[in-house]
Motif scaffolding. Structure first.
Motif, mmCIF file in Angstrom:
data_model
loop_
_atom_site.group_PDB
_atom_site.id
_atom_site.type_symbol
_atom_site.label_atom_id
_atom_site.label_comp_id
_atom_site.label_asym_id
_atom_site.label_seq_id
_atom_site.Cartn_x
_atom_site.Cartn_y
_atom_site.Cartn_z
ATOM 1 N N GLN A 115 27.954 36.246 39.033
ATOM 2 C CA GLN A 115 27.151 35.607 40.074
ATOM 3 C C GLN A 115 26.830 36.512 41.255
ATOM 4 O O GLN A 115 26.122 36.099 42.167
ATOM 5 C CB GLN A 115 27.830 34.320 40.575
ATOM 6 C CG GLN A 115 29.248 34.447 41.077
ATOM 7 C CD GLN A 115 30.285 34.163 40.001
ATOM 8 O OE1 GLN A 115 30.290 34.817 38.970
ATOM 9 N NE2 GLN A 115 31.156 33.196 40.243
ATOM 10 N N HIS A 116 27.313 37.748 41.252
ATOM 11 C CA HIS A 116 27.023 38.660 42.353
ATOM 12 C C HIS A 116 26.315 39.914 41.868
ATOM 13 O O HIS A 116 26.819 40.637 41.003
ATOM 14 C CB HIS A 116 28.306 39.062 43.077
ATOM 15 C CG HIS A 116 28.069 40.000 44.228
ATOM 16 N ND1 HIS A 116 27.382 39.633 45.361
ATOM 17 C CD2 HIS A 116 28.391 41.308 44.407
ATOM 18 C CE1 HIS A 116 27.310 40.661 46.195
ATOM 19 N NE2 HIS A 116 27.909 41.687 45.632
ATOM 20 N N SER A 117 25.131 40.163 42.391
ATOM 21 C CA SER A 117 24.386 41.389 42.174
ATOM 22 C C SER A 117 24.121 41.629 40.681
ATOM 23 O O SER A 117 23.909 40.690 39.913
ATOM 24 C CB SER A 117 25.143 42.570 42.806
ATOM 25 O OG SER A 117 24.355 43.739 42.831
ATOM 26 N N ASN A 394 22.085 29.502 42.066
ATOM 27 C CA ASN A 394 23.296 30.335 42.091
ATOM 28 C C ASN A 394 24.177 29.956 43.275
ATOM 29 O O ASN A 394 23.732 29.323 44.242
ATOM 30 C CB ASN A 394 22.955 31.824 42.193
ATOM 31 C CG ASN A 394 24.145 32.718 41.853
ATOM 32 O OD1 ASN A 394 25.041 32.307 41.111
ATOM 33 N ND2 ASN A 394 24.181 33.915 42.394
ATOM 34 N N ILE A 395 25.430 30.368 43.186
ATOM 35 C CA ILE A 395 26.382 30.368 44.296
ATOM 36 C C ILE A 395 27.023 31.744 44.294
ATOM 37 O O ILE A 395 27.683 32.126 43.329
ATOM 38 C CB ILE A 395 27.471 29.286 44.134
ATOM 39 C CG1 ILE A 395 26.859 27.889 44.063
ATOM 40 C CG2 ILE A 395 28.477 29.368 45.290
ATOM 41 C CD1 ILE A 395 27.866 26.804 43.687
ATOM 42 N N ASP A 396 26.800 32.518 45.350
ATOM 43 C CA ASP A 396 27.323 33.885 45.420
ATOM 44 C C ASP A 396 28.265 34.020 46.605
ATOM 45 O O ASP A 396 27.837 34.240 47.732
ATOM 46 C CB ASP A 396 26.173 34.883 45.557
ATOM 47 C CG ASP A 396 26.651 36.331 45.491
ATOM 48 O OD1 ASP A 396 27.872 36.557 45.545
ATOM 49 O OD2 ASP A 396 25.800 37.235 45.394
ATOM 50 N N PRO A 397 29.567 33.908 46.380
ATOM 51 C CA PRO A 397 30.528 33.974 47.491
ATOM 52 C C PRO A 397 30.701 35.363 48.082
ATOM 53 O O PRO A 397 31.265 35.500 49.169
ATOM 54 C CB PRO A 397 31.830 33.490 46.847
ATOM 55 C CG PRO A 397 31.689 33.862 45.406
ATOM 56 C CD PRO A 397 30.235 33.685 45.081
ATOM 57 N N TYR A 508 33.151 41.847 39.737
ATOM 58 C CA TYR A 508 32.345 42.904 40.348
ATOM 59 C C TYR A 508 33.266 44.059 40.706
ATOM 60 O O TYR A 508 33.613 44.287 41.860
ATOM 61 C CB TYR A 508 31.615 42.386 41.587
ATOM 62 C CG TYR A 508 30.497 43.293 42.046
ATOM 63 C CD1 TYR A 508 29.325 43.391 41.309
ATOM 64 C CD2 TYR A 508 30.621 44.058 43.199
ATOM 65 C CE1 TYR A 508 28.301 44.224 41.712
ATOM 66 C CE2 TYR A 508 29.604 44.901 43.609
ATOM 67 C CZ TYR A 508 28.437 44.969 42.856
ATOM 68 O OH TYR A 508 27.424 45.804 43.256
ATOM 69 N N PRO A 509 33.693 44.823 39.703
ATOM 70 C CA PRO A 509 34.717 45.855 39.896
ATOM 71 C C PRO A 509 34.189 47.108 40.583
ATOM 72 O O PRO A 509 32.980 47.342 40.661
ATOM 73 C CB PRO A 509 35.147 46.168 38.466
ATOM 74 C CG PRO A 509 33.914 45.923 37.660
ATOM 75 C CD PRO A 509 33.249 44.740 38.308
ATOM 76 N N ALA A 510 35.146 47.909 41.048
ATOM 77 C CA ALA A 510 34.795 49.199 41.643
ATOM 78 C C ALA A 510 34.252 50.136 40.569
ATOM 79 O O ALA A 510 34.567 50.009 39.379
ATOM 80 C CB ALA A 510 36.026 49.822 42.305
ATOM 81 N N GLU A 511 33.438 51.074 40.972
ATOM 82 C CA GLU A 511 32.890 52.053 40.039
ATOM 83 C C GLU A 511 33.991 52.980 39.533
ATOM 84 O O GLU A 511 34.926 53.311 40.259
ATOM 85 C CB GLU A 511 31.770 52.845 40.708
ATOM 86 C CG GLU A 511 30.565 51.985 41.055
ATOM 87 C CD GLU A 511 29.479 52.762 41.780
ATOM 88 O OE1 GLU A 511 29.782 53.870 42.273
ATOM 89 O OE2 GLU A 511 28.338 52.267 41.851
#
Length: 574
Positions: A115-117, A394-397, A508-511
């Motif tokens: 749900q994010h990006s 959507n819901i993007d916290p 949405y993990p770190a690269e």
């Protein structure tokens, strides 16, 4: 008054554009065409599951198709839509990965953790492996399944690749943005790699071929080598018309009178894509598939107005939850449709294609739990009422919280600082920061944006965090009714609360530095072993480490931004 007078003038000017002529019998530059692909077909047959061709375009604006009054030539799409069913109440997501994930899974992104990006090239993330995908269900129903084009659903492990998620064959890119000729993609300064894959191998030998041509030719080859007696599903996810703005010169010449350079290149790309669809349709007829086929056409999100796209007269653009970001171009063309040549206002969402197509294929949905989509074929084919009455946009916290939002403004049941949007019946509610909110006319002037930048620029919404529109009566979102109808606001907030209770944690993990193409022979591809755990379980990295990384990379990001901007504006290879 002056602003709206200008607006009226611009609309009249746009409507004054004449429909540009097109020779349907002219040979295509994508492939040799000997006959009209739309010639009258034989009576439809209903004895076998239909062949399904799903065409998805990238960043094509709502206004950027002929039958929406565009100055861009799309004769193939116009005719296919006119002879089929136009979907004028059709919704998608505002950016790439969410739309694609919802198409493939039939689930809202709050139910897949996406749900994010978007999924970025160096993130150890992909479409959840426990999801049964649309092509997997079609395989179960006896279909041969093929994908051509842009994946953008993650690739850090081989299990994430299209060939492991239900497609028998794949030719395309794994990331979200590549050069149309060289297939290079840079995810930041000095983080560049090649991204064109054949199955699970890097397709180095295809470099130099314009992607729209390449993908259309591959579809024709698939159809030529397959038997029309056996059902086939082809997912054609064109890279077009996403940036970079690149097109063969033959197409740009047709728009030489357009003063705006970005719009000129963009228009050429749209027309080139339209001609590719013409050749795919012709191949369906040539090889005996057409009479038992269903062609679905969809955009993936709103147009990027800073790169030639137009969503006029809708509000907003790609990346926003205004109608310009989420209302899509969609139509279905098929000899199997019972009521053809009409416009449907049935409410349809991109999640609906999963159950609709599986049902058409006579597949089994009884063992698939938690779908958010509906079977809308009766609404499309027969004109029946849509089973869908609401859409969670959507819901993007994780998105930046609105400065002036609060739990108090949400009647104590919802924090209006959180970015969210929902439509229930005729009503649409937005909370938090919905994104860039202006109405942007088509870029017809040479110096756009220039003085047009402030044509309808809004400032009264800077201190707001709640908007309510009757989207049926006000599809352009010009009249906010949130203060007049607090009862409706509260009712829709309750629906958001309901959906939020069913949401899974954001992934949405770190690269990961291991993703660098230099460690993979210069190409983007899987870097994690099959034994590696789900590195993104548990959500995002700590806020402290993220802020530290942002400070370190601030100058890098600025350099990257201006490099990309310069490439868009000054590139001679168009």
């Amino acid at each position: 008054m002056a602003v709206y007078a200008l607006t009226g003038f611009s609309l009249v000017s746009l409507l004054s554009f004449g429909y540009l002529s097109w020779d349907w019998m002219k040979p295509s530059l994508v492939a040799d065409v000997a006959t009209d692909p739309m010639e009258k077909s034989l009576p439809p047959t209903f004895t076998r599951p239909p062949h399904i061709i799903f065409i998805l375009t990238d960043d094509q604006g709502y206004h950027d198709i002929g039958y929406h009054g565009s100055d861009i030539q799309t004769p193939t799409l116009d005719r296919l839509a006119a002879e089929g069913v136009k979907l004028e109440n059709y919704y998608i997501q505002p950016i790439c990965t969410p739309s694609r994930s919802q198409l493939i899974t039939g689930r809202y992104q709050i139910h897949t953790g996406l749900q994010h990006s978007i999924i970025r090239p160096r993130q150890p993330n992909c479409l959840p492996l426990d999801q049964v995908t649309l092509p997997q269900k079609l395989q179960e129903a006896g279909y041969s399944t093929h994908m051509v084009g842009k994946w953008h659903l993650g690739f850090y492990k081989k299990e994430c690749l299209p060939t492991r998620r239900g497609f028998d064959t794949f030719l395309g890119s794994l990331t979200g943005n590549v050069d149309y000729y060289t297939y290079d993609n840079c995810d930041g300064p000095d983080v560049c790699g090649y991204d064109l894959h054949e199955g699970e191998d890097v397709a180095w030998d295809q470099s130099g071929k314009y992607s729209t041509f390449l993908y259309a030719q591959r579809v024709s080859k698939i159809l030529a080598s397959h038997s029309p007696k056996e059902p086939i599903f082809i997912y054609v996810a064109f890279q077009a018309v996403h940036t970079p703005l690149q097109s063969p010169k033959e197409y740009i010449y047709r728009y030489r009178s357009m003063g705006n350079v970005a719009r000129r290149k963009y228009a050429a790309m749209v027309t080139c894509m339209d001609e590719a669809v013409k050749n795919i349709t012709w191949a369906l007829k040539k090889y005996g598939y057409y009479d038992n086929s269903v062609i679905v056409f969809s955009t993936d999100n709103g147009g990027q107005t800073f790169s030639g796209g137009s969503n006029w007269p809708l509000r907003g653009r790609k990346g926003t939850y205004w109608e310009g970001g989420v209302r899509g171009i969609g139509f279905v063309h098929s000899p199997l449709i019972k009521r053809k040549r009409r416009t449907s206002w049935a409410l349809v969402h991109i999640t609906d294609w999963y159950p609709t197509l599986v049902s058409l294929a006579r597949g089994n949905l009884s063992n698939v739990q938690g779908l958010d989509g509906y079977d809308v074929w009766p609404a499309i084919s027969e004109g029946k009422e849509s089973p869908r009455t609401e859409i969670l946009h959507n819901i993007d916290p994780l998105y930046n919280h609105a400065k002036y939002g609060s739990l108090e403004d949400g009647f104590g049941i919802w924090n209006t600082a959180v970015q969210a949007s929902i439509r229930v019946g005729e009503w649409k509610l937005l909370t938090g920061d919905p994104g860039y909110s202006d109405w942007i006319p088509p870029q017809t002037l040479t110096n756009f944006p220039g003085s047009w930048w402030n044509l309808e620029r809004l400032t009264d919404g800077l201190r707001k965090s709640v908007w309510l529109f009757n989207i049926t009566a006000d599809p352009y979102e010009r009249y906010d009714l949130s203060e007049q109808r607090p009862d409706v606001v509260r009712s829709l907030l309750m629906r958001l609360v309901h959906y939020n209770r069913t949401a899974i944690p954001v992934r949405y993990p770190a690269e990961n530095p291991r993703a660098h193409p230099d460690f993979n022979g210069g190409a983007w591809g899987p870097w994690a072993s099959e034994d590696d755990g789900e590195e993104w379980e548990g959500g995002r990295e700590s806020l402290k480490s993220r802020n530290k990384k942002k400070k370190k990379c601030k100058i890098c990001k600025l350099r990257s931004f201006f490099r990309k901007l310069n490439t868009r504006l000054m590139s001679n290879r168009i």
